[in-house]
Motif scaffolding. Structure first.
Motif, PDB file in Angstrom:
ATOM      1  N   UNK A 398       0.850  -1.219   0.057  1.00 24.06           N
ATOM      2  CA  UNK A 398      -0.012   0.083   0.041  1.00 24.06           C
ATOM      3  C   UNK A 398       0.995   1.037   0.097  1.00 24.06           C
ATOM      4  N   UNK A 399       1.698   1.328   0.956  1.00 24.10           N
ATOM      5  CA  UNK A 399       2.820   2.527   0.864  1.00 24.10           C
ATOM      6  C   UNK A 399       3.252   2.462  -0.308  1.00 24.10           C
ATOM      7  N   UNK A 400       3.823   1.610  -1.069  1.00 20.15           N
ATOM      8  CA  UNK A 400       4.638   1.551  -2.268  1.00 20.15           C
ATOM      9  C   UNK A 400       3.828   2.101  -3.317  1.00 20.15           C
ATOM     10  N   UNK A 401       2.480   1.516  -3.224  1.00 18.97           N
ATOM     11  CA  UNK A 401       1.677   2.257  -4.385  1.00 18.97           C
ATOM     12  C   UNK A 401       1.367   3.604  -4.316  1.00 18.97           C
ATOM     13  N   UNK A 402       1.261   4.230  -2.987  1.00 21.21           N
ATOM     14  CA  UNK A 402       1.032   5.491  -2.566  1.00 21.21           C
ATOM     15  C   UNK A 402       2.007   6.437  -3.051  1.00 21.21           C
ATOM     16  N   UNK A 403       3.257   6.030  -2.734  1.00 24.91           N
ATOM     17  CA  UNK A 403       4.591   6.732  -3.069  1.00 24.91           C
ATOM     18  C   UNK A 403       4.693   6.841  -4.796  1.00 24.91           C
ATOM     19  N   UNK A 404       4.570   5.566  -5.118  1.00 26.45           N
ATOM     20  CA  UNK A 404       4.806   5.463  -6.916  1.00 26.45           C
ATOM     21  C   UNK A 404       3.626   6.288  -7.553  1.00 26.45           C
ATOM     22  N   UNK A 405       2.521   6.506  -7.132  1.00 27.74           N
ATOM     23  CA  UNK A 405       1.373   7.116  -7.580  1.00 27.74           C
ATOM     24  C   UNK A 405       1.803   8.628  -7.592  1.00 27.74           C
ATOM     25  N   UNK A 406       2.137   9.157  -6.479  1.00 30.68           N
ATOM     26  CA  UNK A 406       2.451  10.403  -6.112  1.00 30.68           C
ATOM     27  C   UNK A 406       3.745  10.776  -7.103  1.00 30.68           C
ATOM     28  N   UNK A 407       4.900  10.197  -6.946  1.00 32.98           N
ATOM     29  CA  UNK A 407       5.990  10.385  -7.770  1.00 32.98           C
ATOM     30  C   UNK A 407       5.647  10.410  -9.408  1.00 32.98           C
ATOM     31  N   UNK A 408       5.000   9.358  -9.758  1.00 35.63           N
ATOM     32  CA  UNK A 408       4.548   9.334 -11.251  1.00 35.63           C
ATOM     33  C   UNK A 408       3.650  10.364 -11.618  1.00 35.63           C
ATOM     34  N   UNK A 409       2.836  10.907 -10.856  1.00 33.93           N
ATOM     35  CA  UNK A 409       1.967  11.951 -11.315  1.00 33.93           C
ATOM     36  C   UNK A 409       2.761  13.158 -11.502  1.00 33.93           C
ATOM     37  N   UNK A 410       3.519  13.510 -10.576  1.00 28.81           N
ATOM     38  CA  UNK A 410       4.348  14.728 -10.501  1.00 28.81           C
ATOM     39  C   UNK A 410       5.350  14.770 -11.771  1.00 28.81           C
ATOM     40  N   UNK A 411       5.874  13.559 -11.963  1.00 26.79           N
ATOM     41  CA  UNK A 411       6.801  13.242 -13.326  1.00 26.79           C
ATOM     42  C   UNK A 411       6.149  13.578 -14.372  1.00 26.79           C
ATOM     43  N   UNK A 412       4.829  12.976 -14.513  1.00 24.74           N
ATOM     44  CA  UNK A 412       3.978  13.011 -15.668  1.00 24.74           C
ATOM     45  C   UNK A 412       3.765  14.489 -16.028  1.00 24.74           C
ATOM     46  N   UNK A 413       3.546  15.129 -14.921  1.00 24.36           N
ATOM     47  CA  UNK A 413       3.358  16.780 -15.118  1.00 24.36           C
ATOM     48  C   UNK A 413       4.585  17.428 -15.459  1.00 24.36           C
ATOM     49  N   UNK A 414       5.420  17.360 -14.701  1.00 23.86           N
ATOM     50  CA  UNK A 414       6.849  18.143 -14.821  1.00 23.86           C
ATOM     51  C   UNK A 414       7.613  17.939 -16.152  1.00 23.86           C
ATOM     52  N   UNK A 415       7.716  16.666 -16.651  1.00 25.62           N
ATOM     53  CA  UNK A 415       8.320  16.618 -17.870  1.00 25.62           C
ATOM     54  C   UNK A 415       7.987  17.082 -18.960  1.00 25.62           C
ATOM     55  N   UNK A 416       6.606  17.120 -19.396  1.00 28.30           N
ATOM     56  CA  UNK A 416       6.291  17.841 -20.538  1.00 28.30           C
ATOM     57  C   UNK A 416       6.466  19.698 -20.235  1.00 28.30           C
ATOM     58  N   UNK A 417       6.384  19.802 -18.929  1.00 22.87           N
ATOM     59  CA  UNK A 417       6.501  21.314 -18.755  1.00 22.87           C
ATOM     60  C   UNK A 417       8.021  21.887 -19.058  1.00 22.87           C
ATOM     61  N   UNK A 418       8.862  20.989 -18.585  1.00 21.49           N
ATOM     62  CA  UNK A 418      10.281  21.247 -18.786  1.00 21.49           C
ATOM     63  C   UNK A 418      10.707  21.031 -20.252  1.00 21.49           C
ATOM     64  N   UNK A 419       9.986  20.355 -20.892  1.00 27.56           N
ATOM     65  CA  UNK A 419      10.198  20.086 -22.319  1.00 27.56           C
ATOM     66  C   UNK A 419       9.659  21.218 -23.232  1.00 27.56           C
ATOM     67  N   UNK A 420       8.445  21.681 -22.815  1.00 33.07           N
ATOM     68  CA  UNK A 420       8.131  22.984 -23.240  1.00 33.07           C
ATOM     69  C   UNK A 420       8.982  24.040 -23.060  1.00 33.07           C
ATOM     70  N   UNK A 421       9.307  24.141 -21.928  1.00 37.48           N
ATOM     71  CA  UNK A 421      10.256  25.415 -21.832  1.00 37.48           C
ATOM     72  C   UNK A 421      11.453  25.462 -22.288  1.00 37.48           C
ATOM     73  N   UNK A 422      12.037  24.097 -22.905  1.00 40.23           N
ATOM     74  CA  UNK A 422      13.292  24.106 -23.760  1.00 40.23           C
ATOM     75  C   UNK A 422      12.938  24.135 -25.348  1.00 40.23           C
ATOM     76  N   UNK A 423      11.691  24.345 -25.636  1.00 34.09           N
ATOM     77  CA  UNK A 423      11.095  24.550 -26.785  1.00 34.09           C
ATOM     78  C   UNK A 423      11.266  23.218 -27.512  1.00 34.09           C
ATOM     79  N   UNK A 424      10.922  22.094 -26.705  1.00 35.30           N
ATOM     80  CA  UNK A 424      10.763  20.661 -27.209  1.00 35.30           C
ATOM     81  C   UNK A 424       9.349  20.394 -27.092  1.00 35.30           C
ATOM     82  N   UNK A 425       8.892  19.450 -28.375  1.00 33.84           N
ATOM     83  CA  UNK A 425       7.255  19.294 -28.357  1.00 33.84           C
ATOM     84  C   UNK A 425       7.139  18.429 -27.211  1.00 33.84           C
ATOM     85  N   UNK A 426       6.083  18.963 -26.021  1.00 32.58           N
ATOM     86  CA  UNK A 426       6.171  17.942 -24.904  1.00 32.58           C
ATOM     87  C   UNK A 426       5.436  16.657 -25.417  1.00 32.58           C
ATOM     88  N   UNK A 427       4.745  16.335 -26.270  1.00 33.12           N
ATOM     89  CA  UNK A 427       4.266  15.055 -26.893  1.00 33.12           C
ATOM     90  C   UNK A 427       5.407  14.132 -27.120  1.00 33.12           C
TER      91      UNK A 427
END
Length: 458
Positions: A398-427
């Protein structure tokens, strides 16, 4: 819905009957029935028939009539060279000169340079000059999208003279709903609607009734930005200007619809981890060529996952049951990361994610991840406890799933935002890519916690 549209199309025209008229050489009857169809239906018929039937069509239709068909249908890029090669060069050149300049450029861009130069030399000088100007603009920009067939009137002219200009220009203009106002230096100073012209007195000066608040785009603007402006303002046409505000052309809504479709297909291809999904591949070799690059890349990333598991061999050897939950935790985190990725990419593409709201998006997704993680973690704890009667193991999962979901959600949001800032297609941060990265992080989290509390598990 697809079946309904098919039936409606069959009711619109009888394809077999048109084929029969062509084969029997009944030119007059064929032309009467064929030209009475909507240009889209004409294009569908033209595109589906065999090359020998198209040769007959070239004899029965004038270049101007065929130009209307080419403007109405959205052909795959590789189809343009095939169809042009079927025509007599003089016939093809005349057809291209009869098309709107932006549509002719779309066709010529798919031909090699020698063919393009050859056709331009065969066209009338005015059409060739308009097309040459558009060919110089970089692909996927406002300049490449725009057409030079528009209606413009001088700001010092009267309604009477403007109506005369409109009547003369209307047959060749892509749209007459907007009349653009320019000064003596061809600078855009205003816009009129067709209604404004009709209701105003004939002696009224254009500058007295023009709307000076004109929304325009620069000739170098990216086509996605142009589509966003068109969507926001619900325009039928959008003026294109240069740095000196000189009027260069217009972009019409039909071209923007094509752009939206193209960009959506491109983003979907990247999210699916396929290099190009614009065309349906009948050849397995062609399909494999598009899909293999990402799969090979993900294969190497998968080897990192395998090496990580190898690092925790001792932990798995002591509690073999831990291995049973690796796919569950990896899959759950991958799914949550893909969801966050889709939200972020969509927000960037539509312009909903502005600079000042990016941090708010990250915080919102973090809190969303925490809520989802806690709920899924509690559910996993209950399932494992009632299944294996192991409270500690259930708590670990349960703890592992909770932590993994939090990290994955933040990563899924941050990675395209960083790519957009670097002028790379976030897709480019495609679903398979983000899923594989989340597999790696979830394994580290899960087996790392298990190693720390291995004595409790024993």
């Amino acid at each position: 819905m697809a079946e309904e549209l098919k039936n409606r199309q069959e009711e619109t025209f009888d394809e077999a009957q048109l084929m029969q008229l062509l084969i029997e050489g009944k030119i007059a009857v064929f032309r009467e029935q064929f030209l009475d169809l909507h240009p889209y239906d004409q294009g569908q018929f033209y595109e589906r028939v065999e090359p020998d039937i198209r040769q007959i069509i070239y004899q029965y239709l004038s270049p101007k009539e065929l130009a209307t068909i080419f403007e109405a249908i959205a052909l795959d890029d590789e189809q343009y060279p095939t169809f042009i090669a079927e025509m007599e060069p003089s016939y093809a050149a005349e057809m291209l000169s009869e098309m709107y300049a932006d549509d002719a450029v779309d066709v010529l861009n798919e031909l090699d340079q020698d063919q393009t130069s050859h056709f331009l030399k065969m066209m009338d000088s005015e059409s060739a000059q308009d097309i040459r100007e558009l060919l110089h603009y970089e692909e996927a920009t406002a300049g490449a999208l725009m057409t030079t067939e528009y209606v413009a009137v001088a700001e010092n002219s009267t309604i009477r003279s403007a109506m005369t200009i409109l009547r003369n220009a209307a047959p060749d203009a892509e749209t007459i709903y907007y009349i653009f106002v320019i000064d003596d230096r061809n600078r855009l100073t205003g816009v009129l609607s067709l209604r404004d012209l009709i209701v105003a007195s004939e002696d009224t000066l254009i500058r007295d009734i023009r709307n000076e608040r004109v929304v325009s785009v620069q000739v170098t603007d990216d086509q996605e930005d142009v589509a966003q402006v068109m969507r926001d303002y619900n325009f039928v046409a959008l003026p294109v200007v240069n740095a000196r505000n000189e009027m260069l052309g217009i972009i019409t809504v039909d071209d923007i619809i094509d752009v939206i479709d193209e960009e959506a297909g491109d983003d979907y291809s990247k999210l699916a981890g396929v290099s190009d999904m614009g065309t349906f591949d009948k050849s397995p070799f062609s399909a494999a060529k598009k899909r293999l690059p990402w799969l090979v890349c993900l294969l190497f990333l998968g080897m990192i996952t395998a090496n990580l598991i190898d690092l925790f061999t001792d932990t798995l050897a002591k509690v073999a049951l831990l291995a049973a939950f690796i796919p569950l935790i990896g899959g759950t985190s991958g799914n949550s990361g893909t969801q966050a990725l889709a939200v972020a990419v969509r927000g960037i593409a539509t312009g909903d994610v502005e600079e000042e709201s990016k941090m708010k998006l990250v915080v919102r997704e973090l809190l969303t991840g925490v809520i989802m993680g806690v709920v899924c973690g509690v559910i996993a704890l209950g399932i494992v406890f009632f299944w294996q009667h192991e409270l500690v193991l259930g708590a670990l999962v349960g703890v592992a799933i909770c932590c993994s979901i939090v990290v994955a959600t933040v990563a899924g949001t941050l990675i395209p935002l960083v790519m957009d800032r670097m002028k790379i297609d976030p897709a480019v941060a495609s679903g398979p890519f983000i899923t594989t990265l989340n597999d790696i992080t979830s394994i580290v989290i899960y087996l790392g916690i298990a190693t720390l509390f291995i004595e409790k598990l024993l």
